[in-house]
Design an enzyme around this catalytic site. Sequence first.
Site, PDB file in Angstrom:
ATOM      1  N   ASP A 126       6.578  13.093  23.558  1.00  0.00           N
ATOM      2  CA  ASP A 126       6.476  14.170  22.591  1.00  0.00           C
ATOM      3  C   ASP A 126       6.178  15.509  23.280  1.00  0.00           C
ATOM      4  O   ASP A 126       5.286  15.584  24.128  1.00  0.00           O
ATOM      5  CB  ASP A 126       5.316  13.811  21.645  1.00  0.00           C
TER       6      ASP A 126
ATOM      7  N   ASP B  51       5.037  -0.907   7.426  1.00  0.00           N
ATOM      8  CA  ASP B  51       4.129  -1.530   8.388  1.00  0.00           C
ATOM      9  C   ASP B  51       4.894  -2.366   9.415  1.00  0.00           C
ATOM     10  O   ASP B  51       6.113  -2.545   9.307  1.00  0.00           O
ATOM     11  CB  ASP B  51       3.049  -2.362   7.657  1.00  0.00           C
TER      12      ASP B  51
ATOM     13  N   ASP C  84       0.823  -1.225   0.000  1.00  0.00           N
ATOM     14  CA  ASP C  84       0.000   0.000   0.000  1.00  0.00           C
ATOM     15  C   ASP C  84       0.854   1.272   0.000  1.00  0.00           C
ATOM     16  O   ASP C  84       0.341   2.381   0.123  1.00  0.00           O
ATOM     17  CB  ASP C  84      -0.990   0.014   1.169  1.00  0.00           C
TER      18      ASP C  84
ATOM     19  N   HIS D 253      13.059  12.092  12.506  1.00  0.00           N
ATOM     20  CA  HIS D 253      11.967  12.275  11.547  1.00  0.00           C
ATOM     21  C   HIS D 253      11.538  13.738  11.401  1.00  0.00           C
ATOM     22  O   HIS D 253      10.761  14.048  10.512  1.00  0.00           O
ATOM     23  CB  HIS D 253      10.772  11.418  11.974  1.00  0.00           C
ATOM     24  N   ASP D 254      12.011  14.617  12.296  1.00  0.00           N
ATOM     25  CA  ASP D 254      11.666  16.044  12.196  1.00  0.00           C
ATOM     26  C   ASP D 254      12.807  16.855  11.593  1.00  0.00           C
ATOM     27  O   ASP D 254      12.706  18.081  11.498  1.00  0.00           O
ATOM     28  CB  ASP D 254      11.396  16.629  13.594  1.00  0.00           C
TER      29      ASP D 254
ATOM     30  N   ASP E 133       6.407   5.954  21.326  1.00  0.00           N
ATOM     31  CA  ASP E 133       6.181   7.391  21.385  1.00  0.00           C
ATOM     32  C   ASP E 133       4.938   7.644  22.228  1.00  0.00           C
ATOM     33  O   ASP E 133       3.951   6.932  22.093  1.00  0.00           O
ATOM     34  CB  ASP E 133       5.949   7.916  19.958  1.00  0.00           C
TER      35      ASP E 133
ATOM     36  N   GLU F  95      11.134  14.815  25.247  1.00  0.00           N
ATOM     37  CA  GLU F  95      11.530  15.667  24.122  1.00  0.00           C
ATOM     38  C   GLU F  95      11.455  17.100  24.656  1.00  0.00           C
ATOM     39  O   GLU F  95      10.373  17.641  24.870  1.00  0.00           O
ATOM     40  CB  GLU F  95      10.578  15.477  22.933  1.00  0.00           C
TER      41      GLU F  95
HETATM   42  O1  TEU Z   1       7.834  17.546  17.416  1.00  0.00           O
HETATM   43  C1  TEU Z   1       7.895  18.610  18.293  1.00  0.00           C
HETATM   44  C2  TEU Z   1       8.491  19.772  17.790  1.00  0.00           C
HETATM   45  O2  TEU Z   1       9.090  20.501  18.545  1.00  0.00           O
HETATM   46  C3  TEU Z   1       8.285  20.076  16.368  1.00  0.00           C
HETATM   47  O3  TEU Z   1       7.533  21.232  16.301  1.00  0.00           O
HETATM   48  C4  TEU Z   1       9.570  20.244  15.731  1.00  0.00           C
HETATM   49  O4  TEU Z   1      10.256  21.305  16.301  1.00  0.00           O
HETATM   50  C5  TEU Z   1       9.338  20.557  14.317  1.00  0.00           C
HETATM   51  O5  TEU Z   1       8.727  19.442  13.758  1.00  0.00           O
HETATM   52  C6  TEU Z   1      10.619  20.784  13.638  1.00  0.00           C
HETATM   53  O6  TEU Z   1      10.346  21.091  12.355  1.00  0.00           O
HETATM   54  C7  TEU Z   1       7.041  16.504  17.803  1.00  0.00           C
HETATM   55  C8  TEU Z   1       7.140  15.370  16.813  1.00  0.00           C
HETATM   56  O7  TEU Z   1       8.444  14.874  16.826  1.00  0.00           O
HETATM   57  C9  TEU Z   1       6.689  15.853  15.482  1.00  0.00           C
HETATM   58  O8  TEU Z   1       6.860  14.888  14.484  1.00  0.00           O
HETATM   59  C10 TEU Z   1       5.229  16.229  15.607  1.00  0.00           C
HETATM   60  O9  TEU Z   1       4.772  16.773  14.402  1.00  0.00           O
HETATM   61  C11 TEU Z   1       5.015  17.233  16.727  1.00  0.00           C
HETATM   62  O10 TEU Z   1       5.677  16.895  17.918  1.00  0.00           O
HETATM   63  C12 TEU Z   1       3.543  17.299  17.083  1.00  0.00           C
HETATM   64  O11 TEU Z   1       3.171  16.116  17.699  1.00  0.00           O
END
Ligand code: TEU
Length: 593
Positions: free
Chosen positions: A229, A58, A54, A364-365, A127, A289
């Site tokens: 988070d 997963d 898809d 991932h951010d 998470d 975090e």
């Molecule tokens: O991210 C928290 C956060 O501080 C984000 O705003 C981060 O600074 C930003 O993505 C940077 O570009 C956490 C998660 O890791 C993120 O993936 C989520 O989108 C966010 O919280 C909301 O849950």
Amino acid sequence: MKNFLFLILTLLSMSSCKPKQKPIEPIAKIERAWWKEGIVYQIYPRSFKDTDGDGVGDLRGIIQKLDYIKSLGVNIIWLNPIYDSPNNDNGYDISDYEKIMKEFGTMADFDEMLKGLHDRNIKLVMDLVVNHSSDEHEWFKQSRSSRDNKYRNFYHWWPAENGKPPHRMSFFDENGEAWRFDTTTNAYYLHYFSRKQPDLNWENQDTRDSIYKMMDSWFKKGVDGFRMDVIPFISKDTTWPILSEQELTAKYNNDSWAKYYADGPNLHHYLKEMNKRVLSKYDVVALGEGAGVTINQALDFVAQDRNELDLFFHFEGQALGLSSQGYKRLNPKGWTLKEFKEVYSKWSDVFSEKGWGSIYLGNHDQPRMVSRWGNDSPEFRVPSSKMLHTFLLSMRATPFIYHGDEIGMTNLKLDTITDYRDIETLNWYAFLSKGGADMKPYMEDWKITARDNGRSPFQWNDSKNGGFTTGIPWLKVNDNYTKINEAAQEDDPNSILNYFRKMVKLRKDNLAFVYGTYQLVQPEHSQIYAYTRSLGKDSFLVLLNFSSKEASINLAEDMHTDKIMIDNYDSIKQEGNTLILKPYQAIIYSLKL
Ligand code: TEU
């Protein structure tokens, strides 16, 4: 005397109600813990491995790759959210905390994955996203249905008859506004993130009890911890003062930002309560975090005698080289190695006696580590990736390695906004273009800074879509998958992958890299990041050339290098006490004491 102190410390740790830290002998004032000695591998499940075609990764994909994960030598997994979610923010908008997202699989898949990890002696950290839920969560559906619903106070509401609420900015709203009007009850709800991510009201004891209950059920299932988070956001100043423009737009790592948006008066009370009610009952790890938290506040979260969290993530490293103007714009001046050393050294030192830190260069951010902190050109991608792994795995903090970095994956560098999938980028694009901004420079900078850069699917082999999926991938696969992929690196002894495994082993075999003292060497050097890590009779010198040019360093007369423990090239030039490092060369020596 020393033994007596150790005895007291050990007895103290045994007598507290926390079974968390096993009563093993402390090292140099620090109590040992599996999560301090562990090496964390972060899996963004959406992009790891798809088994049902898809286009979305997963849990069965993770199960399929368990032996690969084991082969890396890592011993803790941090898994991004896998709970039921409409995926407005890729799982950070949870509609049921106790169900698995259907794209990812079933609870039976989860149980099999957890068992598979535990059978391989790998812990699982999940998470925990409890600053907000999805607007499709049953709690919110109830809450918005009427003002006297029993879930009304699970969220923050502002009755419209009181006028407009004091402006709060939102990270992911296309109008930049964190209060959203809801017609059903003629009231506004708060959402620091997207409209579909209403903030939970922690002031309400029932909300907190429901969250603790949910956490407890995951621990009963056997998970080994939570990465929490945006945890400092859970407590807010709910008197909702009117803020000045400056206060409203203050950035992370700035006292005033946190003061108004997060770090509210009850934050530490809630964390202590959570610790007492749930965390302290299990041998688990709690990683906060620490968005918006300054170094002066860090110990309040993780010093052991606070009984709150265990591990702390800071954002200061990621802020280097960014402009304070404009969303994810680069500072044209870039960043310097001196600043980099300062940030990572002070965040190492703050936890030298109390608490514990984490270290990461990508997640991932964030963009891909090699594109942001190394050099992703064909010439230097390999040595600079290896150099960055040497850094991460030799510092005094729990290292977090984001999946794909072990093979040196690079930024996606998307050209058009329609190729982006991330709500953050898409909404900022909408917000800025509505305001008439010239989007060209943004689009250029986002090739370096946007979140989707680090989210492109894992490149397993050189077959279509890098072997990630047989379907259409949810986000583009990087075109370079034919060259950069896991299969190609497996049998190459000089690959990034095999270097990574070697470096993991080096850290695991030498506790000095975990608990040893950290001492900068020649802090002013503009190309080389050099430091020692020492514990008992073991001492190591780490030399990292962060530049694309040769760099030399004169070692002090009394510093005697012994064995080379690891080297990302196969030789080093040496003239007397001067070492000449090749571009991005990383080398670790043991020192004769
Ligand atoms: O991210 C928290 C956060 O501080 C984000 O705003 C981060 O600074 C930003 O993505 C940077 O570009 C956490 C998660 O890791 C993120 O993936 C989520 O989108 C966010 O919280 C909301 O849950």
